[in-house]
Design a protein around this motif. Structure first.
Motif, PDB file in Angstrom:
ATOM      1  N   SER A 166       6.854  -3.027   5.314  1.00  0.00           N
ATOM      2  CA  SER A 166       8.041  -3.649   5.917  1.00  0.00           C
ATOM      3  C   SER A 166       8.590  -4.825   5.124  1.00  0.00           C
ATOM      4  CB  SER A 166       7.709  -4.109   7.341  1.00  0.00           C
ATOM      5  OG  SER A 166       6.532  -4.899   7.371  1.00  0.00           O
ATOM      6  N   ALA A 167       7.970  -5.183   4.020  1.00  0.00           N
ATOM      7  CA  ALA A 167       8.356  -6.390   3.279  1.00  0.00           C
ATOM      8  C   ALA A 167       9.823  -6.376   2.864  1.00  0.00           C
ATOM      9  CB  ALA A 167       7.462  -6.559   2.053  1.00  0.00           C
ATOM     10  N   GLU A 168      10.315  -5.230   2.459  1.00  0.00           N
ATOM     11  CA  GLU A 168      11.676  -5.160   1.930  1.00  0.00           C
ATOM     12  C   GLU A 168      12.742  -5.206   3.010  1.00  0.00           C
ATOM     13  OE1 GLU A 168      12.187  -5.551  -1.271  1.00  0.00           O
ATOM     14  OE2 GLU A 168       9.999  -5.672  -1.381  1.00  0.00           O
ATOM     15  N   THR A 169      12.358  -5.043   4.272  1.00  0.00           N
ATOM     16  CA  THR A 169      13.349  -5.051   5.350  1.00  0.00           C
ATOM     17  C   THR A 169      13.157  -6.235   6.296  1.00  0.00           C
ATOM     18  OG1 THR A 169      11.937  -3.540   6.646  1.00  0.00           O
ATOM     19  CG2 THR A 169      13.677  -2.557   5.286  1.00  0.00           C
ATOM     20  N   ASN A 170      12.293  -7.186   5.928  1.00  0.00           N
ATOM     21  CA  ASN A 170      12.035  -8.328   6.804  1.00  0.00           C
ATOM     22  C   ASN A 170      13.245  -9.233   6.994  1.00  0.00           C
ATOM     23  OD1 ASN A 170       9.401  -7.920   7.666  1.00  0.00           O
ATOM     24  ND2 ASN A 170       8.495  -8.906   5.879  1.00  0.00           N
ATOM     25  N   ALA A 171      14.188  -9.188   6.080  1.00  0.00           N
ATOM     26  CA  ALA A 171      15.351 -10.069   6.195  1.00  0.00           C
ATOM     27  C   ALA A 171      16.128  -9.812   7.484  1.00  0.00           C
ATOM     28  CB  ALA A 171      16.272  -9.890   4.990  1.00  0.00           C
ATOM     29  N   ALA A 172      16.248  -8.561   7.863  1.00  0.00           N
ATOM     30  CA  ALA A 172      17.005  -8.213   9.069  1.00  0.00           C
ATOM     31  C   ALA A 172      16.111  -7.737  10.205  1.00  0.00           C
ATOM     32  CB  ALA A 172      18.029  -7.126   8.750  1.00  0.00           C
ATOM     33  N   ALA A 173      14.946  -7.199   9.855  1.00  0.00           N
ATOM     34  CA  ALA A 173      14.029  -6.659  10.870  1.00  0.00           C
ATOM     35  C   ALA A 173      12.617  -7.155  10.574  1.00  0.00           C
ATOM     36  CB  ALA A 173      14.091  -5.142  10.872  1.00  0.00           C
ATOM     37  N   PRO A 174      12.333  -8.425  10.868  1.00  0.00           N
ATOM     38  CA  PRO A 174      11.050  -9.007  10.480  1.00  0.00           C
ATOM     39  C   PRO A 174       9.872  -8.391  11.237  1.00  0.00           C
ATOM     40  CG  PRO A 174      12.229 -10.497  11.940  1.00  0.00           C
ATOM     41  CD  PRO A 174      13.177  -9.385  11.598  1.00  0.00           C
ATOM     42  N   VAL A 175       8.819  -8.102  10.498  1.00  0.00           N
ATOM     43  CA  VAL A 175       7.585  -7.567  11.064  1.00  0.00           C
ATOM     44  C   VAL A 175       6.442  -8.468  10.607  1.00  0.00           C
ATOM     45  CG1 VAL A 175       5.996  -5.612  11.164  1.00  0.00           C
ATOM     46  CG2 VAL A 175       8.472  -5.202  11.083  1.00  0.00           C
ATOM     47  N   GLY A 176       5.952  -9.289  11.520  1.00  0.00           N
ATOM     48  CA  GLY A 176       4.874 -10.209  11.185  1.00  0.00           C
ATOM     49  C   GLY A 176       3.655  -9.971  12.033  1.00  0.00           C
ATOM     50  N   THR A 177       2.768 -10.972  12.041  1.00  0.00           N
ATOM     51  CA  THR A 177       1.547 -10.898  12.845  1.00  0.00           C
ATOM     52  C   THR A 177       1.555 -11.917  13.979  1.00  0.00           C
ATOM     53  OG1 THR A 177       0.424 -12.503  11.419  1.00  0.00           O
ATOM     54  CG2 THR A 177       0.179 -10.154  10.845  1.00  0.00           C
ATOM     55  N   GLY A 178       2.662 -12.625  14.164  1.00  0.00           N
ATOM     56  CA  GLY A 178       2.715 -13.745  15.086  1.00  0.00           C
ATOM     57  C   GLY A 178       2.786 -13.360  16.551  1.00  0.00           C
ATOM     58  N   PRO A 179       2.745 -14.369  17.428  1.00  0.00           N
ATOM     59  CA  PRO A 179       2.727 -14.131  18.869  1.00  0.00           C
ATOM     60  C   PRO A 179       4.064 -13.658  19.439  1.00  0.00           C
ATOM     61  CG  PRO A 179       2.782 -16.482  18.422  1.00  0.00           C
ATOM     62  CD  PRO A 179       2.577 -15.801  17.107  1.00  0.00           C
ATOM     63  N   PHE A 180       5.124 -13.754  18.653  1.00  0.00           N
ATOM     64  CA  PHE A 180       6.439 -13.287  19.093  1.00  0.00           C
ATOM     65  C   PHE A 180       6.993 -12.283  18.087  1.00  0.00           C
ATOM     66  CE2 PHE A 180       5.965 -17.507  20.934  1.00  0.00           C
ATOM     67  CZ  PHE A 180       6.346 -17.310  22.249  1.00  0.00           C
ATOM     68  N   LYS A 181       7.797 -11.366  18.579  1.00  0.00           N
ATOM     69  CA  LYS A 181       8.474 -10.423  17.698  1.00  0.00           C
ATOM     70  C   LYS A 181       9.966 -10.455  17.996  1.00  0.00           C
ATOM     71  CE  LYS A 181       7.571  -6.415  20.706  1.00  0.00           C
ATOM     72  NZ  LYS A 181       6.973  -5.055  20.769  1.00  0.00           N
ATOM     73  N   LEU A 182      10.746 -10.000  17.030  1.00  0.00           N
ATOM     74  CA  LEU A 182      12.198  -9.987  17.196  1.00  0.00           C
ATOM     75  C   LEU A 182      12.596  -8.963  18.249  1.00  0.00           C
ATOM     76  CD1 LEU A 182      15.022 -10.948  16.177  1.00  0.00           C
ATOM     77  CD2 LEU A 182      14.952  -9.000  14.600  1.00  0.00           C
ATOM     78  N   ALA A 183      13.401  -9.418  19.215  1.00  0.00           N
ATOM     79  CA  ALA A 183      13.952  -8.513  20.219  1.00  0.00           C
ATOM     80  C   ALA A 183      15.391  -8.143  19.890  1.00  0.00           C
ATOM     81  CB  ALA A 183      13.881  -9.147  21.601  1.00  0.00           C
ATOM     82  N   ARG A 184      16.180  -9.170  19.485  1.00  0.00           N
ATOM     83  CA  ARG A 184      17.580  -8.910  19.176  1.00  0.00           C
ATOM     84  C   ARG A 184      18.151 -10.052  18.370  1.00  0.00           C
ATOM     85  NH1 ARG A 184      22.453  -7.781  23.492  1.00  0.00           N
ATOM     86  NH2 ARG A 184      21.468  -9.561  24.503  1.00  0.00           N
ATOM     87  N   TRP A 185      19.043  -9.733  17.457  1.00  0.00           N
ATOM     88  CA  TRP A 185      19.769 -10.745  16.688  1.00  0.00           C
ATOM     89  C   TRP A 185      21.258 -10.441  16.828  1.00  0.00           C
ATOM     90  CZ3 TRP A 185      18.991 -11.864  10.706  1.00  0.00           C
ATOM     91  CH2 TRP A 185      19.785 -12.953  10.337  1.00  0.00           C
ATOM     92  N   VAL A 186      21.948 -11.274  17.566  1.00  0.00           N
ATOM     93  CA  VAL A 186      23.398 -11.173  17.691  1.00  0.00           C
ATOM     94  C   VAL A 186      23.977 -12.175  16.693  1.00  0.00           C
ATOM     95  CG1 VAL A 186      25.388 -11.334  19.220  1.00  0.00           C
ATOM     96  CG2 VAL A 186      23.171 -10.585  20.129  1.00  0.00           C
ATOM     97  N   GLN A 187      24.356 -11.689  15.548  1.00  0.00           N
ATOM     98  CA  GLN A 187      24.742 -12.600  14.469  1.00  0.00           C
ATOM     99  C   GLN A 187      25.948 -13.428  14.866  1.00  0.00           C
ATOM    100  OE1 GLN A 187      24.845 -10.971  10.533  1.00  0.00           O
ATOM    101  NE2 GLN A 187      22.740 -10.248  10.668  1.00  0.00           N
ATOM    102  N   GLY A 188      25.843 -14.719  14.527  1.00  0.00           N
ATOM    103  CA  GLY A 188      26.873 -15.667  14.889  1.00  0.00           C
ATOM    104  C   GLY A 188      26.668 -16.296  16.249  1.00  0.00           C
TER     105      GLY A 188
END
Length: 489
Positions: A166-188
């Protein structure tokens, strides 16, 4: 071989979540991150969303600035200081369900130090000679020279562990190991995070966090007063803090940051390549006027690129003390008159307001400024990467980052072999007293060379609902760490 052992036993991040009346939070931020990959961007706003929330590194910063275990629960340092053996936490998975192991650590560090790396802090990894996988939970890092600050470097947001899938797509769809994950990004508008149900560590109390982007100080004030935002950790309207202090609904949180706010000068741009001209600019600046006028008194004057709360800090403000007559004499000695300089200003309040004050101060010594207000992406492209500017104002919020002055290609383009040798010696020194002496020498060197106009240490002035607990008071790194945030009943 004698082994120095560091463990996590007394450094646990905390117990399980406390029961709270509310388990969601909305935070205000003045700037929207350009992307969500901390290994591929320089903007502080990236870490403000992702650090310790989405992504984690081998080590991490605690709220008090201490270096504590992250994905590595302990590490060994060889007697010669050349080998770090990190022991990883078991059972760690990425948000996509894939396992995190020593192979991912090797991939992440090799990627960050590769010749074609786009990591904004590539220098953090320059001392790594080899990364070897010993077993799935053990990785051995060999350095080319001893580095007493290596565990510190691994705590930066730029050193988080990512997966090859997932390294190459983390800019828009980050995949980490942390306690939170991305649900939605409404740009702006906003970024929404949700609690990761399979997090390997202690579950956070919050189930959801929303970061709202509000660039206008008046709008930020209105959003807080209306309850549309629960907290604004770095509040952009310091002139209104007294109103919040008088309102029992709110808590005003004032602390320190790592943010050295500077009037950066392009050291390769004529006539700023002449130290006398840079000194003239520096002596034209009345720091207190900027702190009072732009920050309403919040800020600590600095005379070099180092945080006043650091134990190795020395007060060098006298070197570039306000002295407009000296400025005029220096310009005359340099044969410079009728000078016009371009000032590129990014969006933060300290830059826009501070720029107007500095422009007026420079007029007093005969220097005209042409101000261009830039959005963050434009500033990064033109000033930071393109080096197309004369003057700019920016706060460097990375922790203890005086090493940037050893990079000739850094945006202010200071190229001094003496300073580079000093920092190389620092990297190879482990003894605390010797490191302290070298850090003090480095502070003095860039102050005497008038590399930049050193303005003030950015205060962390935040506003929060009085029921919120656990937000960082100080900012040892650029982060909104939500792992310990709770609401009172």
């Amino acid at each position: 071989m004698r082994i120095i052992r560091m463990t996590a036993a007394a450094l646990a991040l905390g117990a399980g979540p406390a029961l709270a009346a509310q388990d969601t939070i909305t935070l205000g931020m003045q700037l929207e991150p350009p992307n969500l990959d901390p290994t591929g961007g320089a903007a502080a706003a990236i870490d403000e969303v992702t650090y310790a929330n989405i992504f984690e590194g081998l080590t991490r910063f605690a709220a008090d600035g201490a270096i504590i275990p992250g994905l590595a629960r302990s590490w060994d340092i060889s007697e010669d200081g050349l080998t770090y053996t990190f022991h990883l936490a078991p059972g760690v998975t990425f948000h996509d369900g894939t396992a995190m192991d020593a192979g991912d650590v090797k991939f992440s560090l090799d990627r960050a130090r590769a010749e074609d790396s786009t990591n904004a802090q590539k220098a953090l990894f320059a001392g790594i000679a080899d990364v070897a996988v010993i077993d799935p939970l053990t990785v051995r890092i060999t350095l080319s020279a001893p580095d007493g600050g290596f565990a510190f470097k691994m705590a930066w947001g730029d050193a988080v562990i990512v997966a090859p899938e997932s390294a190459e797509t983390n800019a828009a769809a980050p995949v980490g190991t942390g306690p939170f994950k991305l649900a939605r990004w409404v740009q702006g508008d906003r970024i929404e995070l949700e609690r990761h149900p399979d997090y390997w560590g202690a579950a956070p109390a919050l189930s959801k966090a929303t970061f709202r982007f509000i660039s206008d100080p008046n709008a930020a004030f209105a959003a807080m007063m209306a309850g549309d935002v629960d907290a604004f950790p770095v509040f952009p309207a310091p002139e209104t803090l007294e109103q919040f202090k008088a309102d029992p609904r709110f808590t005003v949180i004032v602390g320190s940051t790592e943010g050295e706010t500077v009037l950066a000068m392009n050291n390769k741009q004529k006539p700023l390549d002449d130290v006398r001209v840079r000194a003239a600019v520096a002596h034209a600046i009345n720091r207190q006027d900027i702190i009072d006028g732009a920050m309403f008194g919040y800020g600590t004057p600095i005379g070099t690129h180092f945080a006043p709360h650091n134990p190795d800090y020395i007060d060098l403000t006298g070197i570039s003390a306000y002295d407009p007559e000296k400025s005029k004499a220096l310009l005359k000695a340099a044969g410079v008159s009728d000078l016009t300089l371009r000032m590129a200003l990014p969006p933060p309040t300290y830059a826009r307001r501070g720029g107007e004050i500095i422009a007026a101060q420079l007029r007093e010594i005969g220097i005209t400024t042409e101000i261009t207000n830039m959005e963050w992406a434009q500033w990064l492209e033109q000033a930071f990467r393109g080096k197309d500017f004369d003057l700019t104002i920016v706060s460097h919020t990375e922790p203890m980052d005086i090493g940037i002055y050893a990079r000739p290609d850094y945006y202010f383009q200071y190229d001094d072999l003496g300073f580079q040798a000093l920092l190389a010696l620092l990297d190879n020194t482990s003894a605390p007293e010797a490191r302290s002496g070298l850090l003090k020498a480095a502070q003095g060197k860039i102050a005497m060379d008038y590399v930049n106009g050193y303005l003030f240490q950015l205060a962390k002035t935040g506003v929060a609902n009085a029921k919120i607990k656990g937000l960082w008071e100080n900012a040892p790194t650029q982060a909104n760490d939500l792992t310990g945030v709770t609401w009172e009943e």
